[in-house]
Design an enzyme around this catalytic site. Structure first.
Site, PDB file in Angstrom:
ATOM      1  N   ARG A 135      29.503  24.659 -13.987  1.00 54.97           N
ATOM      2  CA  ARG A 135      29.790  26.094 -13.924  1.00 54.97           C
ATOM      3  C   ARG A 135      30.428  26.628 -15.208  1.00 54.97           C
ATOM      4  NH1 ARG A 135      26.844  25.093 -10.288  1.00 54.97           N
ATOM      5  NH2 ARG A 135      27.109  25.617  -8.075  1.00 54.97           N
TER       6      ARG A 135
ATOM      7  N   ASN B 154      22.771  23.736 -15.619  1.00 54.14           N
ATOM      8  CA  ASN B 154      22.608  25.115 -15.151  1.00 54.14           C
ATOM      9  C   ASN B 154      23.875  25.949 -15.274  1.00 54.14           C
ATOM     10  OD1 ASN B 154      20.917  23.186 -13.001  1.00 54.14           O
ATOM     11  ND2 ASN B 154      19.741  24.809 -13.976  1.00 54.14           N
TER      12      ASN B 154
ATOM     13  N   ASP C 122      26.110  15.735  -5.769  1.00 50.05           N
ATOM     14  CA  ASP C 122      25.515  17.076  -5.789  1.00 50.05           C
ATOM     15  C   ASP C 122      26.611  18.127  -5.622  1.00 50.05           C
ATOM     16  OD1 ASP C 122      23.485  18.980  -6.037  1.00 50.05           O
ATOM     17  OD2 ASP C 122      23.236  19.140  -3.869  1.00 50.05           O
TER      18      ASP C 122
END
Length: 427
Positions: free
Chosen positions: A65, A95, A315
């Site tokens: 993040r 990401n 995850d």
């Protein structure tokens, strides 16, 4: 720093001390002695009933993040919860905002991971912005330190891009990771497609969406490797992230029997729940891939135990409250998982402790072509200390996000601490 750990059961299949109870002496970040009734001298002594030690755990799938969404999780908080979960290394998905598609962002992550006992192993995107359109400069990113290439949460849906990526990365001995999901089949899906989704009136994500993508990727891999001697390959060429269905496990099992250079992982929480757990519309149970049927869960357990599934991952996917505390169909997918991944897998995977630890240590490092870590005299002390029989209550998460279905639950398998790069964190 001189540390002595008394009566530790060693869990390391690659160590001559595996399954033995020994004292461990660590001096200035190196294991200097392994034996019985070692002299303490001026060492700080640790003696805990039922204490185990293994090579430091490495998570192969950690949601990133920072930069861009530091309010969900920043790199400092990520290190803290990784340590509490027993991880000395994190494989960061690309990401972030911006995505890890340039040397600038990659260098930032590598620099921030240079301090403390938790190391960062960032991946880089295959396509710019992880948008599936234009290739990144993968050679430059590989040379700059990217451990693998993936679009992370976004599947590589373009067959030509996936094929060219396999051909492009093979000379670099670099790994391609893909999350298998045919996005048009899963479009607007909220949970596993089945009786429960029908009862709840929610759009389902069919197992076929995952399985079709695996079939396609395996065919493309075979095509890309035509005429290649498997002995020339340094390790798995294609890694499938987060299997969730019975058929997916069978497809990977068959591919390995054929000698295809593939590997795969499963998220720890997939062992804990089935799709009927969503009857209460708890958004903390909304994950992708979704919790599926009992037959699927049992197949995942068998796949881990028989070696079809190589690695167990967290995850870890933190989300701010406003993205979870909302209507189910508007909520984001994912849970915060680093602090609980080991306990959840230990309780629900059905695998032996040896198999589970291997899936958290040697297997991820083999797949990612990282240096081996083992418990032996003269080796660097990269260790996780844990008590598999100890029960504890996950009363508080140190993550900046709190989207975990395991909060306030009693779990089994506690982390005592980690030691890496000459530093010890002890709980």
């Amino acid at each position: 720093m001189k540390l002595l750990f008394r009566s530790v059961q060693i869990v390391d299949k690659r160590s001559v001390h595996h399954a033995q109870i020994k004292d461990l002496l660590i001096e200035n970040g190196t294991i200097t002695a392994i034996g019985e009734k070692l002299e303490a001298g001026k060492a700080k002594v640790f003696e805990v009933e039922g204490l185990h030690a293994s090579p430091g755990w490495l998570d192969m799938r950690t949601g990133l993040r920072d930069p861009g969404r530091e309010q969900d999780e920043n790199l400092s908080s990520l290190k803290e919860i990784a340590a509490r979960g027993g991880f000395t290394g994190l494989t960061l998905m690309p990401n972030s905002q911006p995505a890890v598609d340039s040397k600038g962002t990659l260098t930032y992550l590598l620099r921030e991971g240079q301090t403390g006992p938790v190391e960062f192993f960032p991946t880089a995107t295959v396509t710019k912005g992880a948008e599936g359109k234009d290739f990144t400069e993968m050679i430059d990113l590989h040379q700059a330190g990217a451990v693998a290439f993936t679009d992370g949460v976004n599947p590589l849906h373009n067959s030509d891009i996936l094929l060219k990526s396999l051909q492009y990365l093979r000379p670099l001995d670099a790994l391609l990771i893909n999350r298998p999901e045919e996005q048009y089949l899963s479009l607007y899906g909220q949970m596993h497609e089945g009786i429960t989704s029908t009862l709840l009136g929610l759009k389902g994500i069919p197992s076929l969406a995952e399985e079709m993508m695996i079939i396609r990727d395996l065919k493309l891999l075979e095509y890309a490797l035509e005429g290649t001697d498997s002995a020339d390959l340094g390790g798995p060429v294609l890694h499938f992230a987060m299997l969730s269905t019975q058929k997916s496990v069978a497809l990977i099992r068959e591919a390995k029997k054929k000698g295809l250079p593939v590997s795969c992982d499963v998220a720890a929480h997939q062992f804990a729940y089935e799709d009927d757990a969503l009857l209460g519309f708890d958004t903390n149970l909304k994950v992708n891939p979704p919790f599926r049927s009992r037959a699927d869960r049992l197949a995942l357990q068998k796949g881990l135990s028989d070696g079809t599934i190589d690695a167990v991952v967290s995850d870890h996917a933190p989300h701010a409250p406003q993205n979870k505390e909302t209507e189910f169909d508007h909520a984001e997918f994912g849970i915060t998982a680093l602090e609980t991944a080991f306990s959840v897998a230990l309780m629900h995977s059905g695998a032996s402790l040896d198999t589970l630890i291997t899936s958290l240590t040697h297997a991820p490092r083999r797949i990612l072509r990282l240096p081996e870590v083992s418990i032996s005299e003269g080796a660097a002390a990269n260790l996780t200390f844990f008590s598999p029989g100890k029960k504890w209550v996950f009363a508080q998460s140190r993550s900046l996000s709190q989207n975990s279905p395991f909060l306030n639950q009693e779990l089994k398998g506690a982390v005592n601490g980690i030691c890496n790069r000459g530093e010890l964190i002890w709980f």
